[in-house]
Every structure is written in C-alpha cells, then in structure tokens.
Write an enzyme that holds these catalytic residues in place. Structure first.
Site, PDB file in Angstrom:
ATOM      1  N   LYS A   1       0.841  -1.204   0.000  1.00 51.83           N
ATOM      2  CA  LYS A   1       0.000   0.000   0.000  1.00 51.83           C
ATOM      3  C   LYS A   1       0.868   1.243   0.000  1.00 51.83           C
ATOM      4  O   LYS A   1       0.611   2.207  -0.733  1.00 51.83           O
ATOM      5  CB  LYS A   1      -0.924   0.016   1.225  1.00 51.83           C
ATOM      6  CG  LYS A   1      -2.143  -0.846   1.060  1.00 51.83           C
ATOM      7  CD  LYS A   1      -2.893  -1.002   2.374  1.00 51.83           C
ATOM      8  CE  LYS A   1      -3.923  -2.116   2.254  1.00 51.83           C
ATOM      9  NZ  LYS A   1      -4.345  -2.674   3.539  1.00 51.83           N
TER      10      LYS A   1
ATOM     11  N   GLN B   1      -6.201  -2.056   9.396  1.00 47.73           N
ATOM     12  CA  GLN B   1      -6.051  -3.389   8.796  1.00 47.73           C
ATOM     13  C   GLN B   1      -6.823  -4.418   9.621  1.00 47.73           C
ATOM     14  O   GLN B   1      -6.672  -4.495  10.845  1.00 47.73           O
ATOM     15  CB  GLN B   1      -4.558  -3.749   8.723  1.00 47.73           C
ATOM     16  CG  GLN B   1      -4.255  -5.021   7.985  1.00 47.73           C
ATOM     17  CD  GLN B   1      -4.528  -4.936   6.473  1.00 47.73           C
ATOM     18  OE1 GLN B   1      -4.358  -3.892   5.862  1.00 47.73           O
ATOM     19  NE2 GLN B   1      -4.969  -6.026   5.895  1.00 47.73           N
TER      20      GLN B   1
ATOM     21  N   ASP C   1     -12.131   2.524   3.461  1.00 43.65           N
ATOM     22  CA  ASP C   1     -12.542   1.122   3.327  1.00 43.65           C
ATOM     23  C   ASP C   1     -14.042   1.026   3.055  1.00 43.65           C
ATOM     24  O   ASP C   1     -14.522  -0.040   2.650  1.00 43.65           O
ATOM     25  CB  ASP C   1     -12.249   0.361   4.631  1.00 43.65           C
ATOM     26  CG  ASP C   1     -10.999  -0.493   4.547  1.00 43.65           C
ATOM     27  OD1 ASP C   1     -10.693  -0.985   3.441  1.00 43.65           O
ATOM     28  OD2 ASP C   1     -10.346  -0.688   5.589  1.00 43.65           O
TER      29      ASP C   1
HETATM   30  N1  GUN Z   1      -8.085  -7.214   5.498  1.00 46.05           N
HETATM   31  C1  GUN Z   1      -8.353  -7.935   4.383  1.00 46.05           C
HETATM   32  N2  GUN Z   1      -8.975  -7.180   3.456  1.00 46.05           N
HETATM   33  C2  GUN Z   1      -9.086  -5.950   3.992  1.00 46.05           C
HETATM   34  C3  GUN Z   1      -9.620  -4.714   3.511  1.00 46.05           C
HETATM   35  O1  GUN Z   1     -10.137  -4.598   2.390  1.00 46.05           O
HETATM   36  N3  GUN Z   1      -9.531  -3.667   4.368  1.00 46.05           N
HETATM   37  C4  GUN Z   1      -8.999  -3.782   5.610  1.00 46.05           C
HETATM   38  N4  GUN Z   1      -8.981  -2.695   6.378  1.00 46.05           N
HETATM   39  N5  GUN Z   1      -8.487  -4.900   6.088  1.00 46.05           N
HETATM   40  C5  GUN Z   1      -8.539  -5.975   5.283  1.00 46.05           C
END
Ligand code: GUN
Length: 293
Positions: A52, A96, A119
């Site tokens: 990211k 996360q 998200d």
């Molecule tokens: N863990 C797995 N996929 C995701 C996601 O799309 N967003 C977040 N915040 N955590 C994740």
C-alpha cells in the site's frame, strides 16, 4: 468453451495511473494522504501495508503508517483514530483487519470520520450504499464492479448476478453495487441449500466464500462471467505453496466466457481502488471536483 481471462493486473495499473493523474490535477488544492493502522505483527498484513505504501508513493499520495502492539487496548486504539481524524494531512484512514479478539472491530471502524473511511466499512457508508447515496464504497467490490463494467458495459442491466458470500467487506456491498447496476441479485452463502443450482443461474458469478477452489466447473452457467475474490494459500504435492481462488479456475474456464485469475485478477484492483477512494475522500473534504467521477 475456453474463457477469456480478465486481466485485473493490467486494469489496476491503468486505474492507478488515472489516480496519479487525478492527484496531479488537484495538487494546487490538496495532497491526498492515507493513514494505515496495523495492530500486531501478522506477516501477511505487513506485506499488504508495504504494498500500500509503495502504491501511494507511485500515485503521489502521502502515506502514514502506525504499527501498534497486539496488546493495545480498545481505548488506546480509539485515541489513535481520533488523532488521524483530526490530522488535516490525512484524508483516508484504514485499519487493517482482522483485529485481535479483545478489540471490537466495528466500534473501531465506526470511530473513523465517515469522510475518511476509505474502506467504506463505516455504518454510515454502508447505509449510504444501501439507500443509493454517494459515499465511500468498499475497495474489493468496487474493483469487481469496475472489471465487470469494463467487460460487460451497459449489458449488466437485467443480468442475473449470483454473489457467493455474505461478508460486510465483500458479499453484501457487492450485492448492493450489482443492484445499482440493475442486475437481479441472489446472495448465497455456506448455508444455502442446493448451492450449485443457484450458482448455475448466474450470468455473473462472484465468489467470495474464502474456501480454496470451492466452486466447481459445472457450477458455472455456460457463457457466464466469473469474478473470483478468493485468495487462498494451499500446499502443493512438492511441499511448496501456491495461491488459488475460491473457484476451480481450470474447470470453470471450460464453462465461463470471462473469468478472473488468482493471482492477477481482483487482488490488484483492491489497492488501486484504495488509491481511488483516498483521492475521492481528499476531494470531498476539500470541496474539489473528483477528477475520476
Ligand atoms: N483485510 C483484508 N482485506 C481488507 C480490507 O479490504 N480492508 C482492511 N482494512 N483490512 C482488510
């Protein structure tokens, strides 16, 4: 029939370039910033975070990272969220998931400023999606819908879409997005009876059930478009591992017209959509027109 592969990697690279261009066009008003919070030291999550950060740098988005000990309390984590909510350099906040069991994940998500909820998991953004208002949309389903619109365009309307999986992260928002495109939507899950009969009705089949190669070839309607959201690491006979989706790719390719591979399908789209959402959030917060709108 042998299906045509939907190249998510190439599409994601194209979308990331569009975001990078969009970031340049709004530069005079705002530099978008994304903050990522990771609790604990899960190696897979650390890899995601590194990817990211790299993707942000390439798009001209400022990135901020906070890695917190697994022992952190709910109250301490809420303080970190409040800090990023107040930080004018941060326009997107991503916590996360999964979080440790002693933390109430939905309470943490709902503490994020909904304008910064890149998200799209905040109850306000989930509600907006459900009633058809503009808001931030979860990245993985957004990536799936962009791939589908690219392949099928306006012919999405009236199609029967079957979503396999009912999570808040993928299944439910995916169904809402398909409804918005005027599909007829069926949501199936692990408790659905006569599952293969249901999946065989889908002109579009989105698999997000988290079980390796769960969907067999003859579960796919001939000529369907298959979107495989699963990313499962499985052992090979020689002791090494490989990534597979929720669909038996080889078998399903004999039935589908279009299919996403794993890896290289939906996965790369998720990060590209995160960049897109961060730019969208920064534009909304600063009252600037969203250049990708
Ligand atoms: N863990 C797995 N996929 C995701 C996601 O799309 N967003 C977040 N915040 N955590 C994740």
């Amino acid at each position: 029939m042998t299906a045509q592969i939907i190249d998510g990697k190439a599409f994601a690279a194209h979308l990331s370039k569009q975001v990078a261009h969009g970031v340049k066009t709004v530069k005079a008003s705002v530099t978008p910033g994304l903050a990522v919070i990771l609790v604990g030291e899960d190696p897979a999550s650390q890899v995601y975070i590194r990817n990211k950060g790299k993707a942000c740098a390439e798009a001209g988005i400022a990135s901020f990272e906070k890695i917190l000990p697994v022992s952190i309390t709910q109250a301490e984590l809420l303080i970190e969220i409040a800090r990023y909510n107040a930080d004018t350099n941060v326009h997107g906040i991503l916590v996360q998931l999964p979080l440790p069991d002693h933390i109430d994940a939905q309470a943490i998500i709902n503490a994020i400023d909904p304008l910064k909820d890149v998200d799209g998991f905040h109850v306000i953004n989930a509600g907006k999606l459900a009633v058809g208002q503009d808001g931030l949309v979860p990245c993985t389903p957004l990536g799936c819908i962009l791939l589908l619109k690219d392949k099928l365009g306006s012919s999405l309307a009236g199609k029967h879409a079957v979503v396999l999986g009912r999570s808040n992260i993928v299944g439910k928002p995916m169904a809402q997005l398909l409804l918005k495109e005027s599909c007829t939507v069926t949501i199936c899950h692990s408790r659905t009876e006569f599952l293969s009969q249901e999946t065989r009705r889908g002109d579009i089949l989105v698999a997000a059930i988290g079980k390796p190669e769960f969907v067999k070839g003859n579960w796919v309607k001939p000529g369907a478009t298959v979107i495989d959201v699963g990313i499962n690491r499985v052992a090979k006979a020689d002791g090494t591992t490989k990534l597979v989706g929720d669909v038996d790719f080889t078998a399903a390719s004999e039935f589908a017209k279009f299919i996403t591979p794993v890896p290289g399908g939906v996965g790369p789209m998720t990060i590209a959509c995160l960049l897109r959402n961060t730019l969208q959030a920064a534009c909304a917060i600063h009252g600037v027109a969203f250049p990708l709108g």
